[in-house]
Design an enzyme around this catalytic site. Structure first.
Site, PDB file in Angstrom:
ATOM      1  N   SER A  93       0.852  -1.185   0.000  1.00  0.00           N
ATOM      2  CA  SER A  93       0.000   0.000   0.000  1.00  0.00           C
ATOM      3  C   SER A  93       0.888   1.236   0.000  1.00  0.00           C
ATOM      4  O   SER A  93       1.895   1.269   0.711  1.00  0.00           O
ATOM      5  CB  SER A  93      -0.908   0.006   1.225  1.00  0.00           C
ATOM      6  OG  SER A  93      -1.758   1.134   1.224  1.00  0.00           O
ATOM      7  N   HIS A  97       2.413  12.164  -1.141  1.00  0.00           N
ATOM      8  CA  HIS A  97       1.963  13.551  -0.993  1.00  0.00           C
ATOM      9  C   HIS A  97       3.080  14.481  -1.479  1.00  0.00           C
ATOM     10  O   HIS A  97       4.081  14.669  -0.778  1.00  0.00           O
ATOM     11  CB  HIS A  97       1.651  13.868   0.471  1.00  0.00           C
ATOM     12  CG  HIS A  97       0.494  13.114   1.034  1.00  0.00           C
ATOM     13  ND1 HIS A  97      -0.811  13.365   0.662  1.00  0.00           N
ATOM     14  CD2 HIS A  97       0.440  12.109   1.954  1.00  0.00           C
ATOM     15  CE1 HIS A  97      -1.619  12.561   1.327  1.00  0.00           C
ATOM     16  NE2 HIS A  97      -0.892  11.784   2.108  1.00  0.00           N
ATOM     17  N   HIS A 107      -2.491   7.290  -4.625  1.00  0.00           N
ATOM     18  CA  HIS A 107      -2.621   6.146  -3.722  1.00  0.00           C
ATOM     19  C   HIS A 107      -2.734   4.892  -4.569  1.00  0.00           C
ATOM     20  O   HIS A 107      -3.378   4.901  -5.622  1.00  0.00           O
ATOM     21  CB  HIS A 107      -3.873   6.299  -2.852  1.00  0.00           C
ATOM     22  CG  HIS A 107      -4.327   5.018  -2.222  1.00  0.00           C
ATOM     23  ND1 HIS A 107      -5.405   4.290  -2.703  1.00  0.00           N
ATOM     24  CD2 HIS A 107      -3.838   4.320  -1.169  1.00  0.00           C
ATOM     25  CE1 HIS A 107      -5.566   3.210  -1.953  1.00  0.00           C
ATOM     26  NE2 HIS A 107      -4.628   3.200  -1.026  1.00  0.00           N
ATOM     27  N   ASN A 109      -2.773   0.322  -4.046  1.00  0.00           N
ATOM     28  CA  ASN A 109      -2.783  -0.797  -3.111  1.00  0.00           C
ATOM     29  C   ASN A 109      -3.075  -2.066  -3.889  1.00  0.00           C
ATOM     30  O   ASN A 109      -3.941  -2.078  -4.761  1.00  0.00           O
ATOM     31  CB  ASN A 109      -3.861  -0.562  -2.042  1.00  0.00           C
ATOM     32  CG  ASN A 109      -4.070  -1.766  -1.144  1.00  0.00           C
ATOM     33  OD1 ASN A 109      -4.901  -2.621  -1.429  1.00  0.00           O
ATOM     34  ND2 ASN A 109      -3.325  -1.825  -0.069  1.00  0.00           N
ATOM     35  N   HIS A 146      -6.542   7.639 -16.432  1.00  0.00           N
ATOM     36  CA  HIS A 146      -7.578   6.658 -16.757  1.00  0.00           C
ATOM     37  C   HIS A 146      -7.227   5.836 -17.996  1.00  0.00           C
ATOM     38  O   HIS A 146      -7.645   4.669 -18.093  1.00  0.00           O
ATOM     39  CB  HIS A 146      -8.933   7.352 -16.904  1.00  0.00           C
ATOM     40  CG  HIS A 146      -9.569   7.645 -15.580  1.00  0.00           C
ATOM     41  ND1 HIS A 146     -10.344   6.717 -14.916  1.00  0.00           N
ATOM     42  CD2 HIS A 146      -9.500   8.731 -14.773  1.00  0.00           C
ATOM     43  CE1 HIS A 146     -10.755   7.234 -13.766  1.00  0.00           C
ATOM     44  NE2 HIS A 146     -10.252   8.449 -13.651  1.00  0.00           N
ATOM     45  N   HIS A 176     -20.017  12.079   4.314  1.00  0.00           N
ATOM     46  CA  HIS A 176     -20.468  13.212   5.124  1.00  0.00           C
ATOM     47  C   HIS A 176     -20.192  14.558   4.454  1.00  0.00           C
ATOM     48  O   HIS A 176     -20.738  15.580   4.873  1.00  0.00           O
ATOM     49  CB  HIS A 176     -19.829  13.165   6.521  1.00  0.00           C
ATOM     50  CG  HIS A 176     -18.338  13.255   6.523  1.00  0.00           C
ATOM     51  ND1 HIS A 176     -17.531  12.152   6.317  1.00  0.00           N
ATOM     52  CD2 HIS A 176     -17.496  14.308   6.700  1.00  0.00           C
ATOM     53  CE1 HIS A 176     -16.262  12.530   6.377  1.00  0.00           C
ATOM     54  NE2 HIS A 176     -16.213  13.832   6.605  1.00  0.00           N
ATOM     55  N   GLY A 260      -2.672  -4.350  13.726  1.00  0.00           N
ATOM     56  CA  GLY A 260      -1.554  -3.987  12.863  1.00  0.00           C
ATOM     57  C   GLY A 260      -0.704  -2.889  13.481  1.00  0.00           C
ATOM     58  O   GLY A 260      -1.007  -2.347  14.548  1.00  0.00           O
ATOM     59  N   ARG A 261       0.336  -2.548  12.775  1.00  0.00           N
ATOM     60  CA  ARG A 261       1.290  -1.560  13.286  1.00  0.00           C
ATOM     61  C   ARG A 261       0.783  -0.150  12.984  1.00  0.00           C
ATOM     62  O   ARG A 261       0.703   0.267  11.829  1.00  0.00           O
ATOM     63  CB  ARG A 261       2.647  -1.798  12.633  1.00  0.00           C
ATOM     64  CG  ARG A 261       3.763  -0.942  13.208  1.00  0.00           C
ATOM     65  CD  ARG A 261       5.099  -1.455  12.692  1.00  0.00           C
ATOM     66  NE  ARG A 261       6.201  -0.736  13.293  1.00  0.00           N
ATOM     67  CZ  ARG A 261       6.773   0.344  12.740  1.00  0.00           C
ATOM     68  NH1 ARG A 261       6.301   0.835  11.604  1.00  0.00           N
ATOM     69  NH2 ARG A 261       7.793   0.932  13.338  1.00  0.00           N
TER      70      ARG A 261
END
Length: 304
Positions: A93, A97, A107, A109, A146, A176, A260-261
């Site tokens: 993953s 930035h 991003h 993964n 894309h 939200h 997880g860490r």
């Protein structure tokens, strides 16, 4: 580990190496620092972080391989038949930035789960994808992103890109805020409709496509001039990224719920963020155009 798990792990470790090497070369100012870690409950990983580079303000490329006697709620909520099974989860993953507000955050993964129970057939699936979060939109970049996604999907059927593009648009939605996180890309999960070899090949195609999708955008935008106001807007929009990752992201929730860490899980968060109460973009501004035009459900390939 099974032969399948061995093959996936070898690919993921190599993918991490290749992505880090490509990003280091592009940045030219600093290198990734590796932090190898172990998980007391089983497994471990290699977290690699780059900070304060020439191009990259903060980035992380994490490999993890964790296992345990039972799946956490985030993984079994929509597959209740898996409750109580032992599991292995492997993945790479990454989040990048950049300093420059004209360079989008990216991003990616890719991951593999296998859940086993004595006396029953193993259940396995793949997941992953990549998505782009611009702060100042650029049609050329969106179309390129894309196009690479479509090309990676093409060998697996004409319906694959539109299906996983739509899933990405749905998944990376900040409910939200009633807005998407970015301009999308690909997202898939629970992939086992094909046989293992085909599914694994698809995961590799997506993992391998990330650098082809992202680096040309970085190269085009990294030297663009920007103002203090544009930097402030980048930090404001990064707040949306943080909100999504901490409230909705499956990987974050799975990592925290499975013990997880924490440092590795939260490496995706940007180094500087701002929130402003009820902030509104000026009508007709570049900032307003981001949400009015770019952060919309759009067929970017039709724009070409």
């Amino acid at each position: 580990m099974t032969t399948r798990t061995d093959a996936v792990k070898a690919y993921l470790l190599d993918l991490q190496d290749r992505i880090c090497a490509a990003l280091e070369t592009e940045d030219g100012g600093t290198r990734f620092v590796e932090d190898a870690w172990t998980r007391p409950a089983g497994g471990g990983g290699r977290t690699r972080v780059i900070e304060n580079g020439t191009v990259i303000e903060k980035g992380g490329v994490n490999f993890s391989h964790v296992f345990g006697s039972g799946l956490p709620p985030s993984a079994s909520a929509h597959r209740p038949e898996l409750a109580g099974r032992g599991f292995e989860a492997l993945g790479v993953s990454l989040v990048i930035h950049p300093h420059n507000p004209h360079v989008p955050t990216s991003h990616a993964n890719v991951r593999f789960f296998i859940a086993e129970k004595e006396g029953e057939e193993p259940v396995w699936w793949f997941g992953g994808g990549f998505d782009l979060t611009p702060y100042y939109g650029n049609e050329e970049d969106c179309i390129h992103w894309h196009r690479v996604a479509e090309k990676a999907c093409a060998p697996f059927g004409p319906d694959v890109y539109p299906r996983y593009k739509a899933w990405c648009d749905t998944y990376f939605h900040i409910k939200h805020r009633h807005e998407p996180r970015g301009i999308g890309g690909l997202f898939f999960d629970d992939l086992n409709e094909w046989d293992f070899d085909t599914s694994f090949a698809f995961m590799r195609a997506i993992g391998d496509a990330y650098i082809d999708a992202y680096l040309p955008i970085v190269q085009r935008r990294k030297n663009d001039a920007f103002t203090a106001r544009q930097r402030e807007f980048q930090e404001f929009r990064r707040g949306r990224y943080v909100e999504f990752n901490l409230v909705y992201d499956r990987g974050t929730l799975f990592g925290l719920q499975s013990g997880g860490r924490t440092e590795s899980i939260l490496m995706s968060l940007p180094p500087q963020v701002r929130w402003a109460y009820d902030w509104k973009a000026e009508p007709g501004s570049e900032e307003a155009r981001l949400t009015e035009y770019f952060l919309q459900d759009r067929d970017w390939l039709a724009q070409a």
